[in-house]
Design a protein around this motif. Sequence first.
Motif, PDB file in Angstrom:
ATOM      1  N   LYS A   6       1.052 -22.151 -24.650  1.00 17.51           N
ATOM      2  CA  LYS A   6       0.876 -23.584 -24.407  1.00 17.51           C
ATOM      3  C   LYS A   6       1.927 -24.136 -23.456  1.00 17.51           C
ATOM      4  CE  LYS A   6      -1.427 -24.564 -28.813  1.00 17.51           C
ATOM      5  NZ  LYS A   6      -1.381 -25.335 -30.082  1.00 17.51           N
ATOM      6  N   ALA A   7       3.148 -23.601 -23.533  1.00 19.26           N
ATOM      7  CA  ALA A   7       4.203 -24.082 -22.638  1.00 19.26           C
ATOM      8  C   ALA A   7       3.855 -23.732 -21.195  1.00 19.26           C
ATOM      9  CB  ALA A   7       5.544 -23.471 -23.025  1.00 19.26           C
ATOM     10  N   TRP A   8       3.315 -22.529 -20.988  1.00 20.10           N
ATOM     11  CA  TRP A   8       2.910 -22.148 -19.620  1.00 20.10           C
ATOM     12  C   TRP A   8       1.806 -23.075 -19.125  1.00 20.10           C
ATOM     13  CZ3 TRP A   8      -1.801 -21.023 -17.537  1.00 20.10           C
ATOM     14  CH2 TRP A   8      -1.790 -20.629 -16.202  1.00 20.10           C
ATOM     15  N   TYR A   9       0.815 -23.334 -19.963  1.00 21.76           N
ATOM     16  CA  TYR A   9      -0.289 -24.174 -19.501  1.00 21.76           C
ATOM     17  C   TYR A   9       0.200 -25.589 -19.176  1.00 21.76           C
ATOM     18  CZ  TYR A   9      -4.454 -26.916 -19.072  1.00 21.76           C
ATOM     19  OH  TYR A   9      -5.406 -27.778 -18.573  1.00 21.76           O
ATOM     20  N   LYS A  10       1.102 -26.108 -19.982  1.00 18.65           N
ATOM     21  CA  LYS A  10       1.639 -27.435 -19.695  1.00 18.65           C
ATOM     22  C   LYS A  10       2.318 -27.451 -18.329  1.00 18.65           C
ATOM     23  CE  LYS A  10       4.825 -31.001 -21.341  1.00 18.65           C
ATOM     24  NZ  LYS A  10       5.820 -31.389 -22.372  1.00 18.65           N
ATOM     25  N   MET A  11       3.119 -26.424 -18.057  1.00 18.58           N
ATOM     26  CA  MET A  11       3.794 -26.345 -16.767  1.00 18.58           C
ATOM     27  C   MET A  11       2.786 -26.247 -15.625  1.00 18.58           C
ATOM     28  SD  MET A  11       6.370 -23.411 -15.322  1.00 18.58           S
ATOM     29  CE  MET A  11       7.862 -23.953 -16.162  1.00 18.58           C
ATOM     30  N   ALA A  12       1.754 -25.409 -15.799  1.00 19.78           N
ATOM     31  CA  ALA A  12       0.760 -25.214 -14.743  1.00 19.78           C
ATOM     32  C   ALA A  12      -0.057 -26.489 -14.519  1.00 19.78           C
ATOM     33  CB  ALA A  12      -0.149 -24.052 -15.093  1.00 19.78           C
ATOM     34  N   ARG A  13      -0.439 -27.154 -15.610  1.00 16.02           N
ATOM     35  CA  ARG A  13      -1.210 -28.398 -15.499  1.00 16.02           C
ATOM     36  C   ARG A  13      -0.399 -29.479 -14.786  1.00 16.02           C
ATOM     37  NH1 ARG A  13      -1.071 -32.977 -18.464  1.00 16.02           N
ATOM     38  NH2 ARG A  13       0.168 -32.093 -20.169  1.00 16.02           N
ATOM     39  N   LEU A  14       0.843 -29.653 -15.205  1.00 13.51           N
ATOM     40  CA  LEU A  14       1.694 -30.648 -14.574  1.00 13.51           C
ATOM     41  C   LEU A  14       2.069 -30.235 -13.152  1.00 13.51           C
ATOM     42  CD1 LEU A  14       3.997 -31.587 -17.594  1.00 13.51           C
ATOM     43  CD2 LEU A  14       2.130 -32.940 -16.605  1.00 13.51           C
ATOM     44  N   GLY A  15       2.127 -28.922 -12.923  1.00 13.92           N
ATOM     45  CA  GLY A  15       2.398 -28.439 -11.573  1.00 13.92           C
ATOM     46  C   GLY A  15       1.287 -28.788 -10.613  1.00 13.92           C
ATOM     47  N   ALA A  16       0.037 -28.665 -11.075  1.00 13.51           N
ATOM     48  CA  ALA A  16      -1.098 -29.073 -10.239  1.00 13.51           C
ATOM     49  C   ALA A  16      -1.041 -30.569  -9.961  1.00 13.51           C
ATOM     50  CB  ALA A  16      -2.405 -28.697 -10.931  1.00 13.51           C
ATOM     51  N   ASP A  17      -0.722 -31.360 -10.992  1.00  8.59           N
ATOM     52  CA  ASP A  17      -0.610 -32.810 -10.815  1.00  8.59           C
ATOM     53  C   ASP A  17       0.534 -33.188  -9.869  1.00  8.59           C
ATOM     54  OD1 ASP A  17      -2.685 -33.108 -12.592  1.00  8.59           O
ATOM     55  OD2 ASP A  17      -1.431 -33.730 -14.287  1.00  8.59           O
ATOM     56  N   PHE A  18       1.613 -32.406  -9.924  1.00  9.74           N
ATOM     57  CA  PHE A  18       2.802 -32.727  -9.139  1.00  9.74           C
ATOM     58  C   PHE A  18       2.520 -32.698  -7.634  1.00  9.74           C
ATOM     59  CE2 PHE A  18       6.825 -31.396  -7.067  1.00  9.74           C
ATOM     60  CZ  PHE A  18       7.583 -32.516  -7.356  1.00  9.74           C
ATOM     61  N   TYR A  19       1.527 -31.917  -7.226  1.00 11.32           N
ATOM     62  CA  TYR A  19       1.207 -31.856  -5.800  1.00 11.32           C
ATOM     63  C   TYR A  19       0.859 -33.231  -5.233  1.00 11.32           C
ATOM     64  CZ  TYR A  19       1.403 -26.927  -4.563  1.00 11.32           C
ATOM     65  OH  TYR A  19       1.838 -25.673  -4.242  1.00 11.32           O
ATOM     66  N   VAL A  20       0.284 -34.098  -6.045  1.00  8.59           N
ATOM     67  CA  VAL A  20      -0.052 -35.444  -5.570  1.00  8.59           C
ATOM     68  C   VAL A  20       1.213 -36.160  -5.091  1.00  8.59           C
ATOM     69  CG1 VAL A  20      -1.007 -37.683  -6.209  1.00  8.59           C
ATOM     70  CG2 VAL A  20      -2.058 -35.582  -7.077  1.00  8.59           C
ATOM     71  N   ASP A  21       2.272 -36.105  -5.902  1.00 11.41           N
ATOM     72  CA  ASP A  21       3.538 -36.735  -5.519  1.00 11.41           C
ATOM     73  C   ASP A  21       4.202 -35.992  -4.362  1.00 11.41           C
ATOM     74  OD1 ASP A  21       3.287 -38.625  -7.564  1.00 11.41           O
ATOM     75  OD2 ASP A  21       4.256 -37.309  -9.018  1.00 11.41           O
ATOM     76  N   LEU A  22       4.165 -34.674  -4.410  1.00 13.49           N
ATOM     77  CA  LEU A  22       4.802 -33.876  -3.363  1.00 13.49           C
ATOM     78  C   LEU A  22       4.173 -34.151  -1.999  1.00 13.49           C
ATOM     79  CD1 LEU A  22       6.822 -31.606  -2.640  1.00 13.49           C
ATOM     80  CD2 LEU A  22       4.987 -29.968  -3.076  1.00 13.49           C
ATOM     81  N   LEU A  23       2.852 -34.189  -1.948  1.00 14.71           N
ATOM     82  CA  LEU A  23       2.164 -34.450  -0.686  1.00 14.71           C
ATOM     83  C   LEU A  23       2.532 -35.828  -0.141  1.00 14.71           C
ATOM     84  CD1 LEU A  23      -1.387 -33.090  -1.588  1.00 14.71           C
ATOM     85  CD2 LEU A  23       0.344 -31.964  -0.202  1.00 14.71           C
ATOM     86  N   ALA A  24       2.574 -36.817  -1.034  1.00 14.63           N
ATOM     87  CA  ALA A  24       2.923 -38.170  -0.603  1.00 14.63           C
ATOM     88  C   ALA A  24       4.353 -38.221  -0.070  1.00 14.63           C
ATOM     89  CB  ALA A  24       2.754 -39.150  -1.754  1.00 14.63           C
ATOM     90  N   ASP A  25       5.268 -37.514  -0.743  1.00 19.04           N
ATOM     91  CA  ASP A  25       6.661 -37.501  -0.303  1.00 19.04           C
ATOM     92  C   ASP A  25       6.801 -36.825   1.058  1.00 19.04           C
ATOM     93  OD1 ASP A  25       7.523 -38.806  -2.573  1.00 19.04           O
ATOM     94  OD2 ASP A  25       8.071 -36.966  -3.650  1.00 19.04           O
ATOM     95  N   ILE A  26       6.132 -35.694   1.237  1.00 15.55           N
ATOM     96  CA  ILE A  26       6.227 -34.971   2.507  1.00 15.55           C
ATOM     97  C   ILE A  26       5.635 -35.804   3.646  1.00 15.55           C
ATOM     98  CG2 ILE A  26       5.404 -32.937   3.763  1.00 15.55           C
ATOM     99  CD1 ILE A  26       5.640 -31.368   1.171  1.00 15.55           C
ATOM    100  N   GLU A  27       4.537 -36.473   3.362  1.00 13.86           N
ATOM    101  CA  GLU A  27       3.910 -37.306   4.387  1.00 13.86           C
ATOM    102  C   GLU A  27       4.834 -38.445   4.798  1.00 13.86           C
ATOM    103  OE1 GLU A  27      -0.730 -38.150   5.239  1.00 13.86           O
ATOM    104  OE2 GLU A  27       0.000 -38.715   3.250  1.00 13.86           O
ATOM    105  N   ARG A  28       5.513 -39.030   3.811  1.00 11.66           N
ATOM    106  CA  ARG A  28       6.459 -40.105   4.131  1.00 11.66           C
ATOM    107  C   ARG A  28       7.637 -39.583   4.951  1.00 11.66           C
ATOM    108  NH1 ARG A  28       4.996 -42.255  -1.057  1.00 11.66           N
ATOM    109  NH2 ARG A  28       6.541 -40.937  -2.095  1.00 11.66           N
ATOM    110  N   SER A  29       7.906 -38.274   4.833  1.00  8.17           N
ATOM    111  CA  SER A  29       8.986 -37.674   5.613  1.00  8.17           C
ATOM    112  C   SER A  29       8.574 -37.413   7.059  1.00  8.17           C
ATOM    113  CB  SER A  29       9.443 -36.357   4.968  1.00  8.17           C
ATOM    114  OG  SER A  29       9.945 -36.568   3.667  1.00  8.17           O
ATOM    115  N   GLY A  30       7.316 -37.702   7.375  1.00  7.44           N
ATOM    116  CA  GLY A  30       6.837 -37.523   8.745  1.00  7.44           C
ATOM    117  C   GLY A  30       6.235 -36.169   9.039  1.00  7.44           C
ATOM    118  N   GLN A  31       6.040 -35.338   8.001  1.00  6.02           N
ATOM    119  CA  GLN A  31       5.468 -34.014   8.181  1.00  6.02           C
ATOM    120  C   GLN A  31       3.950 -34.039   8.023  1.00  6.02           C
ATOM    121  OE1 GLN A  31       7.153 -31.150   9.025  1.00  6.02           O
ATOM    122  NE2 GLN A  31       8.947 -32.454   9.278  1.00  6.02           N
TER     123      GLN A  31
END
Length: 366
Positions: A56-81
């Motif tokens: 269950k701990a692995w799945y939680k990490m993987a699920r939240l990891g997939a969700d985290f891409y939303v924030d990561l993409l937004a941050d990278i885009e704001r960085s001009g990349q």
Amino acid sequence: MKKVAIVGAGIVGATAAYYLSKESDMEVTVFDHGHGQATKAAAGIISPWFSKRRNKAWYKMARLGADFYVDLLADIERSGQEVNFYQRSGVFLLKKDESKLEELYKLALQRRVESPLIGELTILDQDAVSELFPGLQGFERLLYASGGARVDGQLLVTRLLEASQVKVINKEVSLRPLASGYQIDNQIFDKVILSTGAWLGYLLEPLGYEVDVRPQKGQLRDYEVDLDMASYPVVMPEGEWDLIPFPAGRLSLGATHENDMGFDLTVDENLLQQMAEKASPFYPSLKDAMISGERVGIRAYTSDFSPFFGQVPNLSGVYAASGLGSSGLTTGPIIGYHLAQMLQGRSGVLDPVDYPIAKYVQRKEI
């Protein structure tokens, strides 16, 4: 100004470098030996919601990891990349026993409550599939999830390092504890992140640690096709082979999971050909596609196949992560983000207690 060293410029290290570079009181230097990195050899699939692993701990990490891409993409885009390394084009899941598709569909429906990123869920027949992925065959029905995504690991790492503008030194290094701080490559650092994957033991064993991390070889083959496959879903059957389409006529097939190979980075053409022969009945056009290259990387696994991260026991200010396995591009960014937070005394959505580094990195008994 605190001096921070990150050893290993894969997905974990590059993400940590990116977020630490935003801090005005941090001077970050990245070291990487430049060979065998799993991230650079990977064509990642972000679709953890169908896993039946009991951890269950692995799945939680993987699920939240997939969700985290939303924030990561937004941050990278704001960085001009340019965000050209990730696309939610959907995923097809094939089962040898197609009666299991209903079971998988119900599981995904339950998980979509907390993971709406899964998107649309539908069991499709071959006619419907042909509209999304022309030429795919060898099945009567499959499960489609519109939220599945693909990632170009090497391009993602490149974008993260470009956006962070940190100094990157391509060199194999060692870690030496001092009375105050740590010496790496004749430089003194206040804090250190070890994100070297399967090579973690090379840094910590000379300091008296036993490290439960082992290498697994993964090989992938790239093809060129006369199609722009930008909108094609990823194909995930049972077994080792996956089809990962990319824009501009690139199609990746992989990847192998080879244990007991050490750090061997040689291409095994026979093994890759066997994988292609298993995939060809499902996508016959593969036989006529031009091979454009092969990639080999070394994944990191622990004895119980669980990832870990946190402060290295008895080394204040040194943090590490490893054991991500074949889900590295799903879990790597959120782990890298959390290591950056931990280094600054902050917490995040993942609890390090669920991924205990002390279980896998221990002082040797004298």
